[in-house]
Scaffold this active site. Structure first.
Site, short mmCIF file in Angstrom:
data_model
loop_
_atom_site.label_atom_id
_atom_site.label_comp_id
_atom_site.label_asym_id
_atom_site.label_seq_id
_atom_site.Cartn_x
_atom_site.Cartn_y
_atom_site.Cartn_z
N GLY A 14 -21.93 -56.28 -35.47
CA GLY A 14 -23.34 -55.94 -35.38
C GLY A 14 -24.12 -56.54 -36.54
O GLY A 14 -24.94 -55.87 -37.17
N GLY A 15 -23.89 -57.82 -36.79
CA GLY A 15 -24.44 -58.45 -37.98
C GLY A 15 -25.72 -59.24 -37.76
O GLY A 15 -26.09 -60.05 -38.60
N SER A 17 -28.92 -58.00 -37.29
CA SER A 17 -30.17 -57.41 -37.78
C SER A 17 -29.87 -56.21 -38.66
O SER A 17 -28.72 -55.77 -38.76
CB SER A 17 -31.07 -56.98 -36.61
OG SER A 17 -30.48 -55.92 -35.88
N GLY A 18 -30.90 -55.69 -39.29
CA GLY A 18 -30.78 -54.44 -40.03
C GLY A 18 -29.72 -54.45 -41.11
O GLY A 18 -29.58 -55.41 -41.88
N ILE A 19 -28.97 -53.36 -41.19
CA ILE A 19 -27.95 -53.20 -42.22
C ILE A 19 -26.86 -54.25 -42.10
O ILE A 19 -26.38 -54.77 -43.11
CB ILE A 19 -27.35 -51.78 -42.14
CG1 ILE A 19 -28.41 -50.73 -42.55
CG2 ILE A 19 -26.10 -51.65 -43.02
CD1 ILE A 19 -27.99 -49.30 -42.29
N GLY A 20 -26.47 -54.60 -40.88
CA GLY A 20 -25.43 -55.60 -40.69
C GLY A 20 -25.82 -56.96 -41.23
O GLY A 20 -25.05 -57.61 -41.94
N SER A 138 -22.99 -42.00 -41.12
CA SER A 138 -24.40 -41.61 -41.20
C SER A 138 -24.49 -40.19 -41.74
O SER A 138 -23.61 -39.36 -41.50
CB SER A 138 -25.05 -41.67 -39.82
OG SER A 138 -26.33 -41.06 -39.83
N TYR A 151 -25.01 -38.79 -30.89
CA TYR A 151 -24.88 -39.78 -31.94
C TYR A 151 -24.26 -39.16 -33.19
O TYR A 151 -23.36 -39.74 -33.81
CB TYR A 151 -26.27 -40.34 -32.27
CG TYR A 151 -26.29 -41.31 -33.43
CD1 TYR A 151 -26.01 -42.66 -33.24
CD2 TYR A 151 -26.60 -40.88 -34.73
CE1 TYR A 151 -26.03 -43.55 -34.31
CE2 TYR A 151 -26.62 -41.76 -35.79
CZ TYR A 151 -26.33 -43.10 -35.58
OH TYR A 151 -26.35 -43.97 -36.65
#
Length: 250
Positions: A14-15, A17-20, A138, A151
């Site tokens: 999951g790289g 966008s965002g944290i990835g 999380s 979630y």
């Protein structure tokens, strides 16, 4: 200056966008060659271009085991090993109890729990002694949030995996830790099913409950992941690192 991940081979699922994406950028800045995954080719290509160097994009969905097999075959062929794994791919949407569907449950657990489990398990043959695994959990695993129970349950499972796997991998000499971000606005927030105005209101409301008085940034999470991935945390194992401005502590 000594680079924290010099000559390391890393993977960020999951790289795109965002944290990835922020973590992949940090890994490269610290000397690693990084493989990133994403489910959409255009976004994957854009992320590779943004990172710019020492990066390989592999199209795939972590909830599909055949895609994971392809991913690790690519890493094995190109680099022969994997020193750092950031199991980051995941997501969720809002549905309160009473409206939860099988599709919602299966999709969320399929990526966040099943996909993460097999992402890690299938990586092990490539991981040498001294390697590091970081799981993206999380603060929702320990805090109640309306319409977010499915979630949150997946992230509680991720936290449990870090504990159990740190024992399972004792003889292999591989460390496993979890990072638990707080409120960190990313493009994933757009998938919660809220309007832009509702997202803005949510973020502003949450900031009032954070001791630092603000939400976090993807790069602030990435810095914590670099710590857990590197030898700076060589005696840290099976733990959960909260990166949340203190939100989970009050």
């Amino acid at each position: 200056m000594t680079l924290k991940l010099n000559d390391k081979i890393a993977l960020v699922t999951g790289g795109t966008s965002g944290i990835g994406l922020a973590t992949a950028q940090r890994f490269v800045a610290e000397g690693a060659h990084v493989f990133i995954t994403g489910r959409r080719q255009a976004e994957l290509d854009a992320a590779v271009k943004t990172i710019g160097r020492n990066v390989t994009g592999v199209l795939g969905d972590v909830s599909k085991l055949a895609d994971l097999d392809k991913l690790y075959a690519t890493i094995k062929e190109q680099k022969g090993r994997l020193d750092v794994l950031f199991a980051n791919a995941g997501g969720g949407s809002l549905l309160p109890l009473g409206q939860i569907t099988e599709e919602h449950f299966d999709k969320t657990f399929g990526t966040n729990v099943r996909g993460l489990l097999f992402t890690v398990q299938k990586a092990l043959p490539l991981m040498p002694k001294g390697a590091s695994i970081v799981l993206n959990a999380s603060i929702t695993s320990i805090k109640g949030n309306p319409a977010f129970s499915v979630y949150s349950a997946t992230k509680a499972a991720v936290r449990s995996f870090a504990r159990g796997w740190s024992v399972d991998l004792k003889d292999a000499g591989i460390r496993v830790n979890a990072v638990s971000p707080g409120v960190v606005p990313t493009p994933a927030y757009e998938l919660l099913g809220l309007t832009p105005e509702q997202v803005k209101g949510f973020i502003e409301g949450q900031a009032q409950n954070i001791p630092l008085g603000r939400v976090g940034t993807p790069d602030e999470i990435a810095k914590a992941v670099v710590f857990l991935a590197s030898d700076d945390s060589s005696f840290v194992n099976g733990t959960e690192l909260f990166v949340d401005g203190g939100m989970a502590q009050i």
